[in-house]
Scaffold this active site. Structure first.
Site, PDB file in Angstrom:
ATOM      1  N   LYS A   1       3.214 -10.949   5.510  1.00 11.13           N
ATOM      2  CA  LYS A   1       3.988 -10.328   6.477  1.00 11.13           C
ATOM      3  C   LYS A   1       5.126 -11.337   7.726  1.00 11.13           C
ATOM      4  O   LYS A   1       4.355 -12.286   7.914  1.00 11.13           O
ATOM      5  CB  LYS A   1       3.570  -9.399   7.432  1.00 11.13           C
ATOM      6  CG  LYS A   1       2.826  -8.104   6.165  1.00 11.13           C
ATOM      7  CD  LYS A   1       1.967  -7.141   7.361  1.00 11.13           C
ATOM      8  CE  LYS A   1       1.396  -6.193   6.429  1.00 11.13           C
ATOM      9  NZ  LYS A   1       2.877  -5.038   5.651  1.00 11.13           N
TER      10      LYS A   1
ATOM     11  N   ARG B   1      -2.786   1.492  -1.675  1.00  9.68           N
ATOM     12  CA  ARG B   1      -2.772   2.453  -2.971  1.00  9.68           C
ATOM     13  C   ARG B   1      -3.864   1.719  -3.971  1.00  9.68           C
ATOM     14  O   ARG B   1      -4.741   2.198  -4.577  1.00  9.68           O
ATOM     15  CB  ARG B   1      -1.765   1.918  -3.602  1.00  9.68           C
ATOM     16  CG  ARG B   1      -0.745   0.677  -3.930  1.00  9.68           C
ATOM     17  CD  ARG B   1       0.868   0.779  -3.781  1.00  9.68           C
ATOM     18  NE  ARG B   1       1.564   1.009  -2.950  1.00  9.68           N
ATOM     19  CZ  ARG B   1       2.038   0.878  -2.751  1.00  9.68           C
ATOM     20  NH1 ARG B   1       3.017   1.014  -3.512  1.00  9.68           N
ATOM     21  NH2 ARG B   1       3.346   1.066  -1.815  1.00  9.68           N
TER      22      ARG B   1
END
Length: 413
Positions: free
Chosen positions: A180, A254
């Site tokens: 990130k 997920r």
């Protein structure tokens, strides 16, 4: 907001007066919840210049006598708000002090204190049981992953299907090899907000002694770019046997929830609700006012929204058309872990749907509502989801009790 403002006046005792137009029990619970929630400050690690909170006593005043029902509602609100505040403390805890192992320790302490059963699966147990999607996320970190399972089996009928609550527990998310940007990366310590909400909800369920069966399932990992981190293009096999092509290691929530959902199905739950700070796409769609809801059937979604109305939390339902799944098609595996550019929150939910089977299920994307907005008068984590989950489970408890009474009643001809 009122309590937050009162702190600046250095008061020790304040009164809240109920207007006659507001029903007493509702007003009493709301007042107590507001007072306790308003007392939270995200500054526990400061050694000086901490917020001055001198409130010692809150008086709830009414122009009518307070009945036992009203007093009980105040006790309900107090327990619910304290559990929410503890969830907030966990959310804001820095990653060096709250890694997966520490989160499991916090869960054990809480379970012992309130009377929950707890089981923590370590990496050896996870590997033996096929949690490859969860373990794949944890590969890049030296901190071991774990699965925290909290159990509250208090229904009148011990065989009643439980309500399963699941929370994404990424104690820090650097994005893996898809690192990130540095700007605001410190906020990634809050990527465990879903897990903390489930812990808070399970604490409140136990404290309120709800006559219901409920389980909390929390996959806990760190997602770091270490030398063993999974790579874009890797293929892993989830617990249910589905193969997953890793396109973006930063779509890790997920993956850990996929295995957690498969695990929760072993308990044959009446419904599964998962909370996760899952996608930036949900924040783009809804801002920081509502959480996104994705469901595989209407009834479980209706129950969630009714619970949210009672809790005072805001949600919005998204579509789940099967056509969205086309963006997850892979040439080398059963499914990709991310879709294309568009509808990112929906394709993330369609990914999760592959692991829920025919169990009634809601996915709640709380990205954006886990922290108060920058210009909000209250700062820090919101504790979003705790009270909605408790209201949902409390409704199920009432249903279980009614069914037990009905089944035990005989009618003579």
């Amino acid at each position: 907001r009122a309590v937050n403002k009162l702190k600046t006046y250095k008061l020790r005792r304040v009164a809240i007066f109920r207007r006659s137009s507001i029903e007493a029990t509702t007003a009493a619970q709301a007042a107590v919840e507001g007072v306790v929630l308003g007392s939270f400050e995200p500054d526990e690690h400061k050694t000086k210049n901490r917020s001055l909170n001198r409130l010692e006593e809150i008086v709830f005043a009414s122009n009518q006598p307070l009945c036992n029902e009203t007093i009980n509602s105040m006790k309900w609100g107090e327990k619910l708000a304290h559990a929410t505040n503890r969830a907030k403390s966990l959310v804001i805890a820095p990653a060096n002090l709250m890694n997966p192992t520490k989160l499991a320790e916090e869960a054990r302490e809480m379970a012992d204190r309130v009377g929950l059963e707890i089981e923590v699966l370590d990496e050896k147990a996870l590997e033996a049981d096929g949690f490859n999607a969860l373990l794949g996320v944890a590969q890049g970190s030296e901190e071991p992953a774990c699965l925290i399972v909290l159990k509250h089996f208090k229904a009148p009928n011990p065989d009643s299907p439980p309500v399963a609550l699941l929370g994404k527990g990424v104690t820090f998310d650097a994005g893996g090899l898809c690192l990130k940007p540095a700007t605001n990366m410190e906020e990634m310590k809050t990527d465990k907000a879903g897990a903390c909400a489930v812990m808070g909800a399970m604490e409140a369920i136990a404290l309120l002694e709800l006559p219901v069966n409920a389980i909390g399932v929390i996959p806990a990992v760190e997602n770091l770019p270490g030398g063993r981190a999974q790579r874009p293009g890797d293929v892993i096999r989830a617990m249910n046997g589905k193969t997953i092509e890793i396109i973006n290691p930063d779509a890790e929530g997920r993956l850990i929830l996929a295995d957690a959902l498969c695990y929760a199905r072993r308990f044959k739950p009446s419904m599964m609700i998962d909370l996760a700070t899952l996608t930036g796409a949900c924040v783009v769609a809804l801002g920081k006012l509502r959480a996104g809801v994705f469901a595989n059937e209407d009834n479980v979604c209706r129950l969630l929204f009714e619970a949210a109305e009672r809790a005072g939390e805001k949600y919005w339902r998204f579509p789940m058309d099967d056509d969205y799944k086309k963006d997850l098609e892979s040439e080398i595996a059963d499914i990709r872990n991310v879709g294309l550019r568009w509808a990112g929150a929906i394709t993330a939910a369609k990914f999760l749907e592959e692991f829920v089977g025919d169990t009634p299920w809601c996915h709640v994307d709380i990205a954006g509502v886990d922290l108060y907005p920058e210009k909000h008068p209250i700062k820090g984590p919101t504790g979003f989801g705790v009270r909605t989950l408790v209201e949902l489970v409390a409704f199920q408890a009432r249903q279980d009790t009614r069914q037990e009474v009905a089944s035990s009643t005989t009618v003579k001809g």
